[in-house]
Design a protein around this motif. Structure first.
Motif, PDB file in Angstrom:
ATOM      1  N   VAL A  51       0.782  -1.042   0.349  1.00 33.00           N
ATOM      2  CA  VAL A  51       0.245   0.411   0.580  1.00 33.00           C
ATOM      3  C   VAL A  51       1.174   0.927   0.406  1.00 33.00           C
ATOM      4  N   SER A  52       2.257   1.722   0.734  1.00 34.48           N
ATOM      5  CA  SER A  52       2.838   2.485   0.542  1.00 34.48           C
ATOM      6  C   SER A  52       3.515   2.277  -0.645  1.00 34.48           C
ATOM      7  N   ILE A  53       4.077   1.874  -1.317  1.00 29.99           N
ATOM      8  CA  ILE A  53       4.131   2.080  -2.758  1.00 29.99           C
ATOM      9  C   ILE A  53       3.446   2.406  -4.398  1.00 29.99           C
ATOM     10  N   ASN A  54       2.528   1.169  -3.568  1.00 30.24           N
ATOM     11  CA  ASN A  54       1.858   1.992  -4.670  1.00 30.24           C
ATOM     12  C   ASN A  54       0.962   2.713  -4.714  1.00 30.24           C
ATOM     13  N   LYS A  55       0.367   3.303  -5.936  1.00 29.27           N
ATOM     14  CA  LYS A  55      -0.088   4.261  -5.665  1.00 29.27           C
ATOM     15  C   LYS A  55      -1.642   3.468  -6.693  1.00 29.27           C
ATOM     16  N   GLY A  56      -3.303   4.804  -6.364  1.00 31.57           N
ATOM     17  CA  GLY A  56      -4.376   4.241  -7.281  1.00 31.57           C
ATOM     18  C   GLY A  56      -5.062   3.357  -6.523  1.00 31.57           C
ATOM     19  N   ASN A  57      -5.162   2.386  -7.654  1.00 34.46           N
ATOM     20  CA  ASN A  57      -6.392   1.167  -7.839  1.00 34.46           C
ATOM     21  C   ASN A  57      -5.120  -0.093  -7.126  1.00 34.46           C
ATOM     22  N   ILE A  58      -4.556   0.466  -7.875  1.00 29.44           N
ATOM     23  CA  ILE A  58      -3.555  -0.821  -7.178  1.00 29.44           C
ATOM     24  C   ILE A  58      -2.864  -0.633  -5.056  1.00 29.44           C
ATOM     25  N   LYS A  59      -3.258  -0.136  -5.466  1.00 26.03           N
ATOM     26  CA  LYS A  59      -3.159   0.696  -3.669  1.00 26.03           C
ATOM     27  C   LYS A  59      -4.399   0.627  -3.031  1.00 26.03           C
ATOM     28  N   LEU A  60      -5.163   0.984  -3.787  1.00 25.17           N
ATOM     29  CA  LEU A  60      -6.574   0.057  -3.258  1.00 25.17           C
ATOM     30  C   LEU A  60      -6.796  -1.117  -2.829  1.00 25.17           C
ATOM     31  N   LYS A  61      -6.839  -1.692  -3.940  1.00 19.51           N
ATOM     32  CA  LYS A  61      -6.637  -3.137  -4.250  1.00 19.51           C
ATOM     33  C   LYS A  61      -5.599  -4.110  -2.888  1.00 19.51           C
ATOM     34  N   TYR A  62      -4.212  -3.287  -2.552  1.00 18.70           N
ATOM     35  CA  TYR A  62      -4.368  -4.276  -1.300  1.00 18.70           C
ATOM     36  C   TYR A  62      -5.047  -3.813  -0.302  1.00 18.70           C
ATOM     37  N   ILE A  63      -5.182  -2.387  -0.061  1.00 20.24           N
ATOM     38  CA  ILE A  63      -6.224  -2.095   0.725  1.00 20.24           C
ATOM     39  C   ILE A  63      -7.155  -3.355   1.108  1.00 20.24           C
ATOM     40  N   ASN A  64      -8.224  -3.617   0.038  1.00 21.19           N
ATOM     41  CA  ASN A  64      -8.646  -4.536   0.712  1.00 21.19           C
ATOM     42  C   ASN A  64      -8.052  -5.792   0.296  1.00 21.19           C
ATOM     43  N   ASP A  65      -7.504  -6.401   0.317  1.00 22.74           N
ATOM     44  CA  ASP A  65      -6.473  -7.743   0.150  1.00 22.74           C
ATOM     45  C   ASP A  65      -5.954  -7.062   2.594  1.00 22.74           C
ATOM     46  N   ILE A  66      -5.738  -6.355   2.751  1.00 20.41           N
ATOM     47  CA  ILE A  66      -5.822  -6.267   4.297  1.00 20.41           C
ATOM     48  C   ILE A  66      -7.079  -6.385   4.623  1.00 20.41           C
ATOM     49  N   LYS A  67      -7.919  -6.034   4.518  1.00 19.83           N
ATOM     50  CA  LYS A  67      -9.400  -6.198   4.685  1.00 19.83           C
ATOM     51  C   LYS A  67      -9.702  -7.193   5.334  1.00 19.83           C
ATOM     52  N   VAL A  68      -9.402  -7.896   3.537  1.00 16.56           N
ATOM     53  CA  VAL A  68      -9.857  -9.896   3.714  1.00 16.56           C
ATOM     54  C   VAL A  68      -9.324 -10.402   4.838  1.00 16.56           C
ATOM     55  N   ASN A  69      -7.584 -10.015   5.315  1.00 16.67           N
ATOM     56  CA  ASN A  69      -6.927 -10.512   5.656  1.00 16.67           C
ATOM     57  C   ASN A  69      -7.191 -10.561   7.214  1.00 16.67           C
ATOM     58  N   ILE A  70      -8.135  -9.092   8.167  1.00 17.99           N
ATOM     59  CA  ILE A  70      -8.340  -8.305   8.869  1.00 17.99           C
ATOM     60  C   ILE A  70      -9.488  -9.407   9.011  1.00 17.99           C
ATOM     61  N   ILE A  71      -9.868  -9.435   8.119  1.00 17.51           N
ATOM     62  CA  ILE A  71     -11.572 -10.875   7.993  1.00 17.51           C
ATOM     63  C   ILE A  71     -11.418 -11.630   8.583  1.00 17.51           C
ATOM     64  N   MET A  72     -10.572 -12.452   8.463  1.00 16.08           N
ATOM     65  CA  MET A  72     -10.060 -13.645   8.438  1.00 16.08           C
ATOM     66  C   MET A  72      -9.214 -14.073   9.868  1.00 16.08           C
ATOM     67  N   ILE A  73      -8.658 -13.076  10.239  1.00 12.99           N
ATOM     68  CA  ILE A  73      -7.835 -13.198  11.375  1.00 12.99           C
ATOM     69  C   ILE A  73      -9.195 -13.381  13.208  1.00 12.99           C
ATOM     70  N   ASP A  74      -9.892 -12.148  12.143  1.00  9.10           N
ATOM     71  CA  ASP A  74     -11.091 -12.229  13.376  1.00  9.10           C
ATOM     72  C   ASP A  74     -11.826 -13.055  12.785  1.00  9.10           C
ATOM     73  N   PHE A  75     -12.056 -13.880  12.280  1.00  8.55           N
ATOM     74  CA  PHE A  75     -12.396 -15.399  12.267  1.00  8.55           C
ATOM     75  C   PHE A  75     -11.782 -16.389  12.578  1.00  8.55           C
ATOM     76  N   TYR A  76     -10.565 -16.754  12.692  1.00  2.00           N
ATOM     77  CA  TYR A  76      -9.549 -17.777  13.430  1.00  2.00           C
ATOM     78  C   TYR A  76      -9.618 -17.058  14.723  1.00  2.00           C
ATOM     79  N   ILE A  77      -9.886 -16.578  15.138  1.00  2.00           N
ATOM     80  CA  ILE A  77      -9.816 -16.070  16.658  1.00  2.00           C
ATOM     81  C   ILE A  77     -11.197 -16.512  17.239  1.00  2.00           C
ATOM     82  N   GLY A  78     -11.913 -15.963  16.601  1.00  2.00           N
ATOM     83  CA  GLY A  78     -13.451 -16.337  17.176  1.00  2.00           C
ATOM     84  C   GLY A  78     -13.468 -18.131  16.813  1.00  2.00           C
TER      85      GLY A  78
END
Length: 112
Positions: A51-78
């Motif tokens: 995210v810190s390296i890229n710009k534009g749509n690619i940056k948003l793609k990695y932000i969405n990837d982080i969201k997915v990772n967070i959801i999965m960690i939340d799921f696993y902790i649950g």
């Protein structure tokens, strides 16, 4: 840019907490769950760097990837909590750390 450094710090904090209090105390028969949590946390950190390296749509793609990772960690902790493999205090602490990361990430996303 400072939000990304704060985000990376919170992710490191989550990783250290998980390693110290959660992952090391899991029984050996929960190896897959332990490995999946570890992979997701390291993926969050890797995607934050992207995210810190890229710009534009690619940056948003990695932000969405982080969201997915967070959801999965939340799921696993649950799952760990529902299997009674972690105590409520540690479960809530993990959820607070995950929520902090979510809030910072939404700030990074809104600044784009």
């Amino acid at each position: 840019m400072s939000d990304k450094f704060i985000l990376m710090g919170k992710e490191k904090e989550l990783l250290m907490y998980l390693e110290q209090y959660i992952l090391n105390s899991l029984p050996k028969n929960e190896k897959v769950l332990r490995d999946n949590i570890t992979i997701e946390v390291y993926d969050i950190i890797k995607n934050t760097v992207k995210v810190s390296i890229n710009k534009g749509n690619i940056k948003l793609k990695y932000i969405n990837d982080i969201k997915v990772n967070i959801i999965m960690i939340d799921f696993y902790i649950g799952i760990l909590y529902s299997k009674k493999l972690i105590i409520k205090k540690r479960f809530l602490s993990c959820i607070r750390k995950i929520d902090e990361i979510r809030r910072i990430l939404s700030g990074v996303e809104n600044s784009e």
